[in-house]
Design a protein around this motif. Sequence first.
Motif, short mmCIF file in Angstrom:
data_model
loop_
_atom_site.label_atom_id
_atom_site.label_comp_id
_atom_site.label_asym_id
_atom_site.label_seq_id
_atom_site.Cartn_x
_atom_site.Cartn_y
_atom_site.Cartn_z
N ASP A 25 19.56 47.54 45.88
CA ASP A 25 21.00 47.42 46.15
C ASP A 25 21.54 48.75 46.69
OD1 ASP A 25 23.77 47.05 45.98
OD2 ASP A 25 23.51 45.65 44.32
N THR A 26 22.22 48.69 47.84
CA THR A 26 22.77 49.93 48.42
C THR A 26 23.94 50.48 47.60
OG1 THR A 26 24.22 48.62 49.83
CG2 THR A 26 22.15 49.36 50.80
N GLY A 53 22.34 45.10 55.59
CA GLY A 53 23.53 44.64 54.87
C GLY A 53 23.74 45.43 53.60
N ARG A 54 23.74 44.74 52.48
CA ARG A 54 23.99 45.43 51.20
C ARG A 54 22.68 45.75 50.49
NH1 ARG A 54 27.65 42.50 47.40
NH2 ARG A 54 27.55 44.51 46.38
N ARG A 55 21.59 45.70 51.21
CA ARG A 55 20.29 45.97 50.59
C ARG A 55 19.49 46.98 51.38
NH1 ARG A 55 17.36 40.38 48.95
NH2 ARG A 55 18.21 40.19 46.86
N CYS B 37 9.70 50.92 30.32
CA CYS B 37 9.59 49.72 31.15
C CYS B 37 10.03 50.02 32.59
CB CYS B 37 10.42 48.58 30.56
SG CYS B 37 12.07 49.02 30.11
N TYR B 38 9.80 49.06 33.44
CA TYR B 38 10.24 49.19 34.82
C TYR B 38 11.67 48.65 34.90
CZ TYR B 38 5.31 49.91 35.81
OH TYR B 38 4.02 50.40 35.82
N VAL B 39 12.54 49.44 35.51
CA VAL B 39 13.96 49.09 35.52
C VAL B 39 14.44 48.88 36.94
CG1 VAL B 39 16.26 49.82 34.77
CG2 VAL B 39 14.26 50.53 33.46
N LEU B 40 15.16 47.80 37.15
CA LEU B 40 15.76 47.52 38.46
C LEU B 40 17.23 47.19 38.23
CD1 LEU B 40 14.90 47.23 41.46
CD2 LEU B 40 14.76 44.78 41.05
N VAL B 41 18.10 47.90 38.94
CA VAL B 41 19.54 47.70 38.75
C VAL B 41 20.13 47.09 40.01
CG1 VAL B 41 21.71 48.84 38.13
CG2 VAL B 41 19.56 49.73 37.25
N GLU B 42 20.97 46.10 39.84
CA GLU B 42 21.63 45.45 40.98
C GLU B 42 23.08 45.17 40.64
OE1 GLU B 42 19.32 41.96 41.80
OE2 GLU B 42 18.34 42.96 43.48
N THR B 43 23.92 45.16 41.68
CA THR B 43 25.32 44.78 41.46
C THR B 43 25.48 43.29 41.71
OG1 THR B 43 25.84 45.36 43.75
CG2 THR B 43 26.27 47.02 42.09
#
Lengths: 87, 152
Positions: A25-26, A53-55, B37-43
């Motif tokens: 995510d950007t 885009g947003r990625r 752990c492996y962490v992935l953050v997204e909005t």
Amino acid sequence: MTSARPSRRARNGASRSAPAVLHLDTAVYSESALDRTRQAFAHLAEIETRREGRRWTVRFSAIDPAVRDRLLDEFSNYALSCLMVEP
Amino acid sequence: MDPKVDRKANSVDVLLDEGVFPRPVGLAAAYRFLDRCYVLVETHPRQRLSVRLKGKEPLAPAALAALAGEFRNELLHQLVRHQVAERTDSLRAAIVGRALLSADPEPAAEAAAPAAASDPLDFQDDPLGIAVPWEEKYGDKRKAKQKSKKRR
């Protein structure tokens, strides 16, 4: 006498050629954090980052087979740590 | 904010409301889990932040749920840290500023004696004549007055 089994180098080359893609995510991951991560992982694969885009689309090719299973996960972890240490 | 366990992916997703847990808080909590752990953050839309925690080793669903619980605890911990940091921001700035000022000898000396730095007088100078004995100052005038009275 010839062997049907491919050489280790050929096997490595074959596995190295399979690409992998990671989307980030950007709004969360900054460009500088991704650049630093890319430099840190440059010896393990050829890495190309592109904003779509947003990625961020991070494309990995010629991946070192020894790290293939966990490369993407380790990459995202490292990017997050870069983000926290120096945004 | 119920965690979503994905057994196949060996991961658990935690959804945060950024109105309650600001993004720096969520990221700080996620950072604390990087070694485990492996962490992935997204909005997500409507100010939501998704944090995916993926086990480095295969984990049972109960262990993944426990991981999410620990993450929530860490969120609270980081939120308190964030609030205290905001509340004491000006105080910390003042303390650090003062410490830096005292570490530098020149500004500290100036701050200790600002008048001395701007005043060119020596301590032995006496511009108001305070140190002059009374006799020296008025003694001759009084004698002169007495002499004038005698003459009358």
